[in-house]
Design a protein around this motif. Structure first.
Motif, PDB file in Angstrom:
ATOM      1  N   ASP A 186       0.752  -1.070  -0.081  1.00 36.27           N
ATOM      2  CA  ASP A 186       0.199  -0.176   0.087  1.00 36.27           C
ATOM      3  C   ASP A 186       0.850   1.157   0.068  1.00 36.27           C
ATOM      4  O   ASP A 186       0.460   2.311  -0.421  1.00 36.27           O
ATOM      5  N   GLU A 187       2.004   1.146   0.231  1.00 32.47           N
ATOM      6  CA  GLU A 187       2.979   2.261   0.238  1.00 32.47           C
ATOM      7  C   GLU A 187       4.392   1.709   0.509  1.00 32.47           C
ATOM      8  O   GLU A 187       4.914   0.504   1.207  1.00 32.47           O
ATOM      9  N   ILE A 188       5.302   2.424  -0.212  1.00 31.88           N
ATOM     10  CA  ILE A 188       6.786   1.985  -0.071  1.00 31.88           C
ATOM     11  C   ILE A 188       7.617   3.192  -0.278  1.00 31.88           C
ATOM     12  O   ILE A 188       7.176   4.267  -0.964  1.00 31.88           O
ATOM     13  N   GLU A 189       8.502   3.333   0.535  1.00 29.96           N
ATOM     14  CA  GLU A 189       9.568   4.164   0.902  1.00 29.96           C
ATOM     15  C   GLU A 189      11.041   3.573   1.030  1.00 29.96           C
ATOM     16  O   GLU A 189      11.234   2.520   1.266  1.00 29.96           O
ATOM     17  N   ALA A 190      11.684   4.307   0.123  1.00 32.13           N
ATOM     18  CA  ALA A 190      13.173   4.041   0.388  1.00 32.13           C
ATOM     19  C   ALA A 190      14.005   5.035   0.750  1.00 32.13           C
ATOM     20  O   ALA A 190      13.801   6.342   0.540  1.00 32.13           O
ATOM     21  N   SER A 191      15.136   5.006   1.428  1.00 29.81           N
ATOM     22  CA  SER A 191      16.192   5.892   1.934  1.00 29.81           C
ATOM     23  C   SER A 191      17.543   5.096   1.835  1.00 29.81           C
ATOM     24  O   SER A 191      17.716   3.968   1.909  1.00 29.81           O
ATOM     25  N   ILE A 192      18.269   6.149   1.654  1.00 30.62           N
ATOM     26  CA  ILE A 192      19.717   5.731   1.563  1.00 30.62           C
ATOM     27  C   ILE A 192      20.708   6.743   2.320  1.00 30.62           C
ATOM     28  O   ILE A 192      20.489   7.827   2.228  1.00 30.62           O
ATOM     29  N   LYS A 193      21.478   5.960   3.017  1.00 36.45           N
ATOM     30  CA  LYS A 193      22.630   6.714   3.911  1.00 36.45           C
ATOM     31  C   LYS A 193      24.019   6.238   3.407  1.00 36.45           C
ATOM     32  O   LYS A 193      24.455   5.039   3.588  1.00 36.45           O
ATOM     33  N   ASN A 194      25.090   7.411   3.227  1.00 38.61           N
ATOM     34  CA  ASN A 194      26.067   7.002   2.985  1.00 38.61           C
ATOM     35  C   ASN A 194      26.890   6.441   3.985  1.00 38.61           C
ATOM     36  O   ASN A 194      26.587   6.888   5.109  1.00 38.61           O
ATOM     37  N   MET A 195      27.696   5.400   3.860  1.00 41.77           N
ATOM     38  CA  MET A 195      28.550   4.862   5.059  1.00 41.77           C
ATOM     39  C   MET A 195      29.947   4.546   4.744  1.00 41.77           C
ATOM     40  O   MET A 195      30.569   3.787   4.532  1.00 41.77           O
ATOM     41  N   GLY A 196      30.441   5.874   4.199  1.00 44.19           N
ATOM     42  CA  GLY A 196      31.753   5.797   3.838  1.00 44.19           C
ATOM     43  C   GLY A 196      32.088   6.039   2.519  1.00 44.19           C
ATOM     44  O   GLY A 196      31.088   6.576   1.704  1.00 44.19           O
ATOM     45  N   ASP A 197      33.390   6.052   2.066  1.00 44.33           N
ATOM     46  CA  ASP A 197      33.710   6.241   0.469  1.00 44.33           C
ATOM     47  C   ASP A 197      32.814   5.196  -0.389  1.00 44.33           C
ATOM     48  O   ASP A 197      32.688   5.542  -1.596  1.00 44.33           O
ATOM     49  N   GLU A 198      33.095   4.176   0.096  1.00 44.10           N
ATOM     50  CA  GLU A 198      32.424   3.153  -1.256  1.00 44.10           C
ATOM     51  C   GLU A 198      31.021   2.637  -0.882  1.00 44.10           C
ATOM     52  O   GLU A 198      30.571   2.144  -1.919  1.00 44.10           O
ATOM     53  N   PHE A 199      30.453   2.574   0.403  1.00 39.11           N
ATOM     54  CA  PHE A 199      29.198   1.840   0.585  1.00 39.11           C
ATOM     55  C   PHE A 199      28.326   2.982   0.969  1.00 39.11           C
ATOM     56  O   PHE A 199      28.448   3.950   1.416  1.00 39.11           O
ATOM     57  N   ALA A 200      26.954   2.510   0.839  1.00 39.26           N
ATOM     58  CA  ALA A 200      25.631   3.212   1.542  1.00 39.26           C
ATOM     59  C   ALA A 200      24.737   2.011   2.028  1.00 39.26           C
ATOM     60  O   ALA A 200      24.953   0.941   1.537  1.00 39.26           O
ATOM     61  N   PHE A 201      23.925   2.501   2.808  1.00 44.77           N
ATOM     62  CA  PHE A 201      22.976   1.616   3.282  1.00 44.77           C
ATOM     63  C   PHE A 201      21.724   1.877   2.629  1.00 44.77           C
ATOM     64  O   PHE A 201      21.305   3.028   2.814  1.00 44.77           O
ATOM     65  N   PHE A 202      21.020   0.910   1.931  1.00 46.63           N
ATOM     66  CA  PHE A 202      19.713   1.088   1.290  1.00 46.63           C
ATOM     67  C   PHE A 202      18.661   0.667   2.317  1.00 46.63           C
ATOM     68  O   PHE A 202      18.674  -0.722   2.450  1.00 46.63           O
ATOM     69  N   ALA A 203      17.618   1.305   2.544  1.00 42.84           N
ATOM     70  CA  ALA A 203      16.570   0.663   3.193  1.00 42.84           C
ATOM     71  C   ALA A 203      15.195   0.860   2.695  1.00 42.84           C
ATOM     72  O   ALA A 203      15.060   2.047   2.267  1.00 42.84           O
ATOM     73  N   LEU A 204      14.420   0.070   2.676  1.00 41.75           N
ATOM     74  CA  LEU A 204      12.991   0.014   2.167  1.00 41.75           C
ATOM     75  C   LEU A 204      12.007  -0.148   3.507  1.00 41.75           C
ATOM     76  O   LEU A 204      12.259  -0.993   4.527  1.00 41.75           O
ATOM     77  N   SER A 205      10.971   0.836   3.428  1.00 45.90           N
ATOM     78  CA  SER A 205       9.926   0.841   4.482  1.00 45.90           C
ATOM     79  C   SER A 205       8.830   0.412   3.467  1.00 45.90           C
ATOM     80  O   SER A 205       8.297   1.264   2.901  1.00 45.90           O
ATOM     81  N   ILE A 206       7.754  -0.622   3.957  1.00 42.55           N
ATOM     82  CA  ILE A 206       6.800  -1.039   3.103  1.00 42.55           C
ATOM     83  C   ILE A 206       5.528  -1.033   3.889  1.00 42.55           C
ATOM     84  O   ILE A 206       5.607  -1.776   5.128  1.00 42.55           O
ATOM     85  N   LYS A 207       4.599  -0.736   3.717  1.00 43.98           N
ATOM     86  CA  LYS A 207       3.353  -0.787   4.446  1.00 43.98           C
ATOM     87  C   LYS A 207       2.434  -1.530   3.644  1.00 43.98           C
ATOM     88  O   LYS A 207       2.019  -1.324   2.416  1.00 43.98           O
ATOM     89  N   VAL A 208       1.821  -2.562   4.288  1.00 40.62           N
ATOM     90  CA  VAL A 208       0.461  -3.125   3.920  1.00 40.62           C
ATOM     91  C   VAL A 208      -0.821  -3.001   4.966  1.00 40.62           C
ATOM     92  O   VAL A 208      -0.621  -3.471   6.088  1.00 40.62           O
ATOM     93  N   LYS A 209      -1.701  -2.384   4.398  1.00 42.41           N
ATOM     94  CA  LYS A 209      -2.919  -2.316   5.295  1.00 42.41           C
ATOM     95  C   LYS A 209      -3.524  -3.378   5.893  1.00 42.41           C
ATOM     96  O   LYS A 209      -3.617  -4.645   4.977  1.00 42.41           O
ATOM     97  N   SER A 210      -3.878  -3.788   6.951  1.00 43.85           N
ATOM     98  CA  SER A 210      -4.528  -4.999   7.580  1.00 43.85           C
ATOM     99  C   SER A 210      -6.118  -5.017   7.631  1.00 43.85           C
ATOM    100  O   SER A 210      -6.785  -3.856   7.578  1.00 43.85           O
TER     101      SER A 210
END
Length: 186
Positions: free
Chosen positions: A162-186
């Motif tokens: 029902d809803e999806i959000e993505a966020s990315i946070k840099n974790m230094g020169d080479e890597f980043a952390f990719f996060a998904l937040s997903i909502k399903v109505k109950s």
């Protein structure tokens, strides 16, 4: 005597606060570590069992759970250095008052951020029918160098959730952390 034992070398992570936060909601699953096919199977069974009262929601959550864990298996740049060098990621499934929230995250290479955000923004801009057409188009497209499914998993998540959000946070020169937040109505 103090209420808690502490070390002078203690990091800023407060495990007691973490536990308290997890205890406030109905946490169906909370895991950070190597993802294996065996764990994937067991976690999937557990998620299904805990949501068995609502078959429609259970199917959606299970489908999303499988997609996010496969994303970790395919794309995480963090590996377990013990044993089989399995890919590492984080998955949390929480039952809230009117929805289920699925959170996932893993390390990615920073140079893939722009491509990933471009795909995500394109997916977010499409309605349901356009998402289905885009999924068919991606299925027929040649895979990119870093992608095994050319974004089909993200499209599937968008179709089921029902809803999806993505966020990315840099974790230094080479890597980043990719996060998904997903909502399903109950």
């Amino acid at each position: 005597m103090a209420d808690t034992l502490t070390s002078s070398n203690q990091e800023n992570f407060d495990f007691f606060n973490h536990y308290s936060l997890l205890s406030k909601e109905r946490v169906i699953l909370s895991y950070k570590g190597p993802i294996t096919n065996v764990l994937l199977s067991e976690f999937g069974k557990d998620v299904r069992q805990k949501l068995q009262d609502n078959k429609k929601v259970s199917k959606k959550v299970f489908s999303i759970f499988m997609e996010v864990t496969q994303n970790i298996l395919f794309y995480s740049k963090e590996v377990n250095h013990f044993g089989n060098k399995d890919k590492v990621g984080t998955i949390v499934v929480v039952e809230l008052k009117d929805h289920i929230k699925i959170l996932s995250g893993n390390l990615i290479i920073r140079k893939s951020i722009n491509s990933l955000l471009k795909k995500f923004d394109a997916i977010q801009s499409l309605d349901r029918e356009a998402l289905r057409a885009y999924k068919r188009e991606l299925r027929d497209a040649p895979s990119e160098e870093e992608s095994r499914g050319a974004g089909i998993g993200l499209v599937q998540i968008a179709l089921v959730s029902d809803e999806i959000e993505a966020s990315i946070k840099n974790m230094g020169d080479e890597f980043a952390f990719f996060a998904l937040s997903i909502k399903v109505k109950s």
